[in-house]
Design an enzyme around this catalytic site. Sequence first.
Site, PDB file in Angstrom:
ATOM      1  N   THR A  51       0.824  -1.216   0.000  1.00 11.09           N
ATOM      2  CA  THR A  51       0.000   0.000   0.000  1.00 11.09           C
ATOM      3  C   THR A  51       0.858   1.266   0.000  1.00 11.09           C
ATOM      4  OG1 THR A  51      -0.176  -0.015   2.427  1.00 11.09           O
ATOM      5  CG2 THR A  51      -1.924  -1.129   1.196  1.00 11.09           C
ATOM      6  N   ASP A  78       8.823  -7.745   3.871  1.00 17.85           N
ATOM      7  CA  ASP A  78       7.482  -7.961   4.402  1.00 17.85           C
ATOM      8  C   ASP A  78       7.568  -8.344   5.878  1.00 17.85           C
ATOM      9  OD1 ASP A  78       4.854  -9.031   4.965  1.00 17.85           O
ATOM     10  OD2 ASP A  78       4.566  -9.226   2.798  1.00 17.85           O
ATOM     11  N   ILE A  79       6.796  -7.673   6.729  1.00 10.75           N
ATOM     12  CA  ILE A  79       6.857  -7.964   8.163  1.00 10.75           C
ATOM     13  C   ILE A  79       6.245  -9.315   8.511  1.00 10.75           C
ATOM     14  CG2 ILE A  79       6.946  -5.551   8.874  1.00 10.75           C
ATOM     15  CD1 ILE A  79       3.903  -5.823   9.551  1.00 10.75           C
ATOM     16  N   SER A 103      -8.086  -0.695   6.609  1.00  8.15           N
ATOM     17  CA  SER A 103      -9.420  -0.722   6.013  1.00  8.15           C
ATOM     18  C   SER A 103     -10.306  -1.833   6.579  1.00  8.15           C
ATOM     19  CB  SER A 103      -9.356  -0.858   4.493  1.00  8.15           C
ATOM     20  OG  SER A 103     -10.581  -1.243   3.944  1.00  8.15           O
ATOM     21  N   TYR A 166     -10.938  -6.304  11.117  1.00  6.92           N
ATOM     22  CA  TYR A 166      -9.872  -5.307  11.319  1.00  6.92           C
ATOM     23  C   TYR A 166      -9.822  -4.855  12.780  1.00  6.92           C
ATOM     24  CZ  TYR A 166      -7.084  -1.064  10.698  1.00  6.92           C
ATOM     25  OH  TYR A 166      -6.120  -0.095  10.797  1.00  6.92           O
ATOM     26  N   LYS A 170      -6.646  -5.188  15.452  1.00  5.03           N
ATOM     27  CA  LYS A 170      -6.031  -4.068  16.164  1.00  5.03           C
ATOM     28  C   LYS A 170      -6.144  -4.233  17.676  1.00  5.03           C
ATOM     29  CE  LYS A 170      -4.184  -1.627  12.962  1.00  5.03           C
ATOM     30  NZ  LYS A 170      -2.722  -1.410  12.945  1.00  5.03           N
ATOM     31  N   VAL A 210     -11.804   8.263   2.923  1.00  4.63           N
ATOM     32  CA  VAL A 210     -12.894   9.072   2.375  1.00  4.63           C
ATOM     33  C   VAL A 210     -12.449  10.437   1.856  1.00  4.63           C
ATOM     34  CG1 VAL A 210     -13.564   9.960   4.667  1.00  4.63           C
ATOM     35  CG2 VAL A 210     -15.233   9.899   2.828  1.00  4.63           C
ATOM     36  N   ASN A 227     -21.924   6.834   2.148  1.00  3.05           N
ATOM     37  CA  ASN A 227     -22.569   5.659   2.731  1.00  3.05           C
ATOM     38  C   ASN A 227     -23.549   6.082   3.816  1.00  3.05           C
ATOM     39  OD1 ASN A 227     -19.472   4.555   2.108  1.00  3.05           O
ATOM     40  ND2 ASN A 227     -21.113   3.150   1.536  1.00  3.05           N
ATOM     41  N   ARG A 301     -22.233   1.092   5.189  1.00  6.68           N
ATOM     42  CA  ARG A 301     -21.169   0.127   4.950  1.00  6.68           C
ATOM     43  C   ARG A 301     -21.051  -0.828   6.129  1.00  6.68           C
ATOM     44  NH1 ARG A 301     -15.222   2.445   3.544  1.00  6.68           N
ATOM     45  NH2 ARG A 301     -15.222   2.710   5.801  1.00  6.68           N
TER      46      ARG A 301
END
Length: 344
Positions: A51, A78-79, A103, A166, A170, A210, A227, A301
């Site tokens: 990303t 890559d981690i 996301s 997600y 976290k 957004v 949304n 959403r």
Amino acid sequence: MQTVFEKLRARLQTQQKTWLVTGAAGFIGSNLVEFLLAHNQLVVGVDNFSTGYQKNLDQIAEAVGSQTYKNFRFIAGDISQLETCQRACLAVDIVLHQAALGSVPRSIADPISSNLSNVTGFLNMLTAAKDVGIQRFVYASSSSVYGDSEELPKVEARTGNLLSPYAVMKYTNELYAKVFNKTYGIETIGLRYFNVFGRRQDPDGAYAAVIPKWVGSLLKNETVYINGDGATSRDFCYIDNVVQMNVLAGMTDNSAAFGETFNVAVGGQTTLNELYALINQELNQYVTNFTTKPASYVDFRAGDIRHSNANITKAHTLLGYVPTQTINEGMTLAIEWYIADAQI
């Protein structure tokens, strides 16, 4: 009177440390790298470009100059690979862990890939840092951990039922960090980001945030989709406030902050309808012959929190955090960058 952060900026110029920034080519990571290099710090960066973008690193080099950029060492990796994390952590004083597949919708569409980066990668980084003796580990969490809690403003000690994979990831990061602090003594500090926006934020892709997505659509004269009913609210936080919190967390001597999490926000509340009006207002000032057009409303959403507004008292009390930009001030700065970037 100088703020804690203003004093810290002066201290950084004469106290050089080595910082590891994961996700260094991404939106938040690249802003951290630029700030640290500009303040006489040594920086190691890691990114797999899933990303992030090389152009962000190029912009850092241009901003700080070729001589200063020599203080930056970049590792393409890559981690999710422990070996990459171990290599990156060598001779590092402070970790600012930003790398993740962000996301909520992405995590719903593909929870396994998100988990590999956001949980396995996180544990790899935390373990690698612990194994080589790094004391300070600052990491990005998310306001998504508040779930369905209707309490406003959001206070760190109270969360609700999680609403997306997600958010689970976290929150898992926070649990691991707290346990590593208690078990191994590593000084972990979690930062719950609230809707960050600003320069180098990607306007493209299915999971674009957004603000850049709407700005990009309006500049291309495309329809903007909102949304829900537009009454959904967020605590939008300009990137410089996030940089401040990472640096404060990285340098604090307050042991009461270790093993804790902190809201990173402004303490405001803006609806999507208000945000759309603000973006149109700013574009009207900066873009010749810009025409405001109505947005189109679509379904809510899945996995989204309805209202989000942060209490930032804990961050102020323990770390000395004082936001430097409101959403309006940040938007003025961000719009200029988004317009310039769209013309590259």
